[in-house]
Design a protein around this motif. Structure first.
Motif, PDB file in Angstrom:
ATOM      1  N   LYS A 188       8.211   4.940   3.098  1.00 11.88           N
ATOM      2  CA  LYS A 188       7.939   3.864   4.062  1.00 11.88           C
ATOM      3  C   LYS A 188       6.693   3.077   3.673  1.00 11.88           C
ATOM      4  O   LYS A 188       6.634   1.861   3.862  1.00 11.88           O
ATOM      5  CB  LYS A 188       7.797   4.430   5.478  1.00 11.88           C
ATOM      6  N   ILE A 189       5.687   3.764   3.121  1.00  7.46           N
ATOM      7  CA  ILE A 189       4.472   3.085   2.664  1.00  7.46           C
ATOM      8  C   ILE A 189       4.813   2.141   1.508  1.00  7.46           C
ATOM      9  O   ILE A 189       4.354   0.996   1.471  1.00  7.46           O
ATOM     10  CB  ILE A 189       3.381   4.097   2.246  1.00  7.46           C
ATOM     11  N   ALA A 190       5.638   2.632   0.584  1.00 11.22           N
ATOM     12  CA  ALA A 190       6.043   1.795  -0.560  1.00 11.22           C
ATOM     13  C   ALA A 190       6.814   0.566  -0.086  1.00 11.22           C
ATOM     14  O   ALA A 190       6.601  -0.547  -0.589  1.00 11.22           O
ATOM     15  CB  ALA A 190       6.883   2.621  -1.538  1.00 11.22           C
ATOM     16  N   GLU A 191       7.706   0.738   0.886  1.00 13.62           N
ATOM     17  CA  GLU A 191       8.468  -0.388   1.423  1.00 13.62           C
ATOM     18  C   GLU A 191       7.540  -1.396   2.102  1.00 13.62           C
ATOM     19  O   GLU A 191       7.684  -2.608   1.929  1.00 13.62           O
ATOM     20  CB  GLU A 191       9.510   0.101   2.428  1.00 13.62           C
ATOM     21  N   ALA A 192       6.580  -0.898   2.866  1.00 17.25           N
ATOM     22  CA  ALA A 192       5.637  -1.777   3.567  1.00 17.25           C
ATOM     23  C   ALA A 192       4.748  -2.505   2.566  1.00 17.25           C
ATOM     24  O   ALA A 192       4.408  -3.683   2.767  1.00 17.25           O
ATOM     25  CB  ALA A 192       4.793  -0.970   4.544  1.00 17.25           C
ATOM     26  N   ARG A 193       4.401  -1.844   1.471  1.00 22.67           N
ATOM     27  CA  ARG A 193       3.555  -2.451   0.432  1.00 22.67           C
ATOM     28  C   ARG A 193       4.257  -3.638  -0.204  1.00 22.67           C
ATOM     29  O   ARG A 193       3.621  -4.627  -0.574  1.00 22.67           O
ATOM     30  CB  ARG A 193       3.206  -1.387  -0.600  1.00 22.67           C
ATOM     31  N   GLU A 194       5.574  -3.549  -0.332  1.00 26.46           N
ATOM     32  CA  GLU A 194       6.360  -4.623  -0.954  1.00 26.46           C
ATOM     33  C   GLU A 194       6.414  -5.884  -0.097  1.00 26.46           C
ATOM     34  O   GLU A 194       6.757  -6.951  -0.587  1.00 26.46           O
ATOM     35  CB  GLU A 194       7.782  -4.136  -1.238  1.00 26.46           C
ATOM     36  N   GLU A 195       6.049  -5.751   1.180  1.00 26.07           N
ATOM     37  CA  GLU A 195       6.102  -6.899   2.080  1.00 26.07           C
ATOM     38  C   GLU A 195       4.942  -7.861   1.881  1.00 26.07           C
ATOM     39  O   GLU A 195       4.867  -8.892   2.544  1.00 26.07           O
ATOM     40  CB  GLU A 195       6.161  -6.421   3.535  1.00 26.07           C
ATOM     41  N   GLY A 196       4.014  -7.528   1.017  1.00 25.85           N
ATOM     42  CA  GLY A 196       2.943  -8.471   0.710  1.00 25.85           C
ATOM     43  C   GLY A 196       1.580  -8.051   1.194  1.00 25.85           C
ATOM     44  O   GLY A 196       1.208  -6.885   1.096  1.00 25.85           O
ATOM     45  N   ASP A 197       0.829  -8.999   1.694  1.00 21.32           N
ATOM     46  CA  ASP A 197      -0.567  -8.860   2.091  1.00 21.32           C
ATOM     47  C   ASP A 197      -0.807  -7.593   2.919  1.00 21.32           C
ATOM     48  O   ASP A 197      -0.367  -7.485   4.056  1.00 21.32           O
ATOM     49  CB  ASP A 197      -0.996 -10.096   2.876  1.00 21.32           C
ATOM     50  N   LEU A 198      -1.547  -6.649   2.350  1.00 21.99           N
ATOM     51  CA  LEU A 198      -1.776  -5.368   3.014  1.00 21.99           C
ATOM     52  C   LEU A 198      -2.805  -5.465   4.138  1.00 21.99           C
ATOM     53  O   LEU A 198      -2.801  -4.647   5.051  1.00 21.99           O
ATOM     54  CB  LEU A 198      -2.231  -4.314   2.003  1.00 21.99           C
ATOM     55  N   LYS A 199      -3.665  -6.467   4.084  1.00 20.07           N
ATOM     56  CA  LYS A 199      -4.707  -6.599   5.105  1.00 20.07           C
ATOM     57  C   LYS A 199      -4.121  -6.820   6.495  1.00 20.07           C
ATOM     58  O   LYS A 199      -4.674  -6.364   7.480  1.00 20.07           O
ATOM     59  CB  LYS A 199      -5.646  -7.761   4.769  1.00 20.07           C
ATOM     60  N   GLU A 200      -3.019  -7.537   6.565  1.00 20.19           N
ATOM     61  CA  GLU A 200      -2.423  -7.850   7.867  1.00 20.19           C
ATOM     62  C   GLU A 200      -1.068  -7.183   8.071  1.00 20.19           C
ATOM     63  O   GLU A 200      -0.285  -7.605   8.909  1.00 20.19           O
ATOM     64  CB  GLU A 200      -2.290  -9.372   8.010  1.00 20.19           C
ATOM     65  N   ASN A 201      -0.799  -6.158   7.305  1.00 24.66           N
ATOM     66  CA  ASN A 201       0.493  -5.481   7.355  1.00 24.66           C
ATOM     67  C   ASN A 201       0.388  -4.258   8.283  1.00 24.66           C
ATOM     68  O   ASN A 201      -0.051  -3.182   7.880  1.00 24.66           O
ATOM     69  CB  ASN A 201       0.903  -5.070   5.935  1.00 24.66           C
ATOM     70  N   ALA A 202       0.778  -4.431   9.521  1.00 25.15           N
ATOM     71  CA  ALA A 202       0.659  -3.362  10.527  1.00 25.15           C
ATOM     72  C   ALA A 202       1.504  -2.140  10.165  1.00 25.15           C
ATOM     73  O   ALA A 202       1.085  -0.998  10.386  1.00 25.15           O
ATOM     74  CB  ALA A 202       1.066  -3.890  11.892  1.00 25.15           C
ATOM     75  N   GLU A 203       2.688  -2.363   9.619  1.00 21.69           N
ATOM     76  CA  GLU A 203       3.575  -1.250   9.247  1.00 21.69           C
ATOM     77  C   GLU A 203       2.920  -0.383   8.166  1.00 21.69           C
ATOM     78  O   GLU A 203       2.954   0.841   8.231  1.00 21.69           O
ATOM     79  CB  GLU A 203       4.926  -1.771   8.766  1.00 21.69           C
ATOM     80  N   TYR A 204       2.306  -1.026   7.192  1.00 17.81           N
ATOM     81  CA  TYR A 204       1.622  -0.309   6.119  1.00 17.81           C
ATOM     82  C   TYR A 204       0.506   0.567   6.698  1.00 17.81           C
ATOM     83  O   TYR A 204       0.409   1.757   6.396  1.00 17.81           O
ATOM     84  CB  TYR A 204       1.055  -1.292   5.098  1.00 17.81           C
ATOM     85  N   HIS A 205      -0.323  -0.018   7.540  1.00 22.18           N
ATOM     86  CA  HIS A 205      -1.454   0.723   8.109  1.00 22.18           C
ATOM     87  C   HIS A 205      -0.975   1.860   9.025  1.00 22.18           C
ATOM     88  O   HIS A 205      -1.568   2.943   9.027  1.00 22.18           O
ATOM     89  CB  HIS A 205      -2.397  -0.223   8.857  1.00 22.18           C
TER      90      HIS A 205
END
Length: 160
Positions: free
Chosen positions: A33-50
């Motif tokens: 799930k982290i890898a998928e969220a990382r692919e969505e782009g900008d990590l600073k504003e990526n709530a799913e990644y965090h």
């Protein structure tokens, strides 16, 4: 913090299988799930990644706690324990001297506690207050609500 943790072989195996499941099944799911969220782009504003990174940290903490319990485990052979006093593995019937009702507790180790079923940790304040007592003796246990007093009515070893 380095005290041994008494448990039966069954309790040890239960904790071990839970730790292995978390490590080999749940952790890879979160990593994916982290890898998928990382692919969505900008990590600073990526709530799913965090959120997934936080879940990963919480899961790793749980795995580490289970590993510590296993590392400190002492497997207890119930057949070698005295049968005339409250010890690990016994089921004790007590009379609450304040209310006059009877309660039954089974003193268990880590991974086997089930408070709804009366299975309490032998290392808990209640468990420690009962350990070593014999039928007819009174255990006085400090609690936030005051001192509890229990008379030992019966000691059994169910399942032995």
């Amino acid at each position: 913090m380095h005290d041994s943790v008494p448990m039966t072989r069954e309790g040890y195996n239960k904790i071990k299988s839970e730790m292995e499941r978390l490590d080999s099944v749940e952790m890879p799911k979160i990593t994916e799930k982290i890898a998928e969220a990382r692919e969505e782009g900008d990590l600073k504003e990526n709530a799913e990644y965090h959120a997934q990174r936080e879940n990963q940290g919480l899961l790793q903490r749980k795995i580490d706690e289970l590993k510590m319990k296993l590392a400190r485990a002492t497997i207890v052979d119930l057949s070698t324990l005295p049968k005339d006093e409250v010890v690990f593995g016994c089921t004790v019937t007590v009379e609450d001297l304040e209310y006059g009702d009877e309660e039954q507790f089974t003193l268990v180790g880590a991974g086997e506690e089930d408070y709804d079923q009366g299975k309490i940790l032998v290392t808990s304040p209640l468990g420690q207050g009962l350990v070593g007592k014999k039928v007819g003796q009174t255990a006085e246990i400090e609690a936030p609500a005051g001192k509890m007093k229990f008379k030992i009515v019966k000691i059994e070893f169910l399942g032995l």
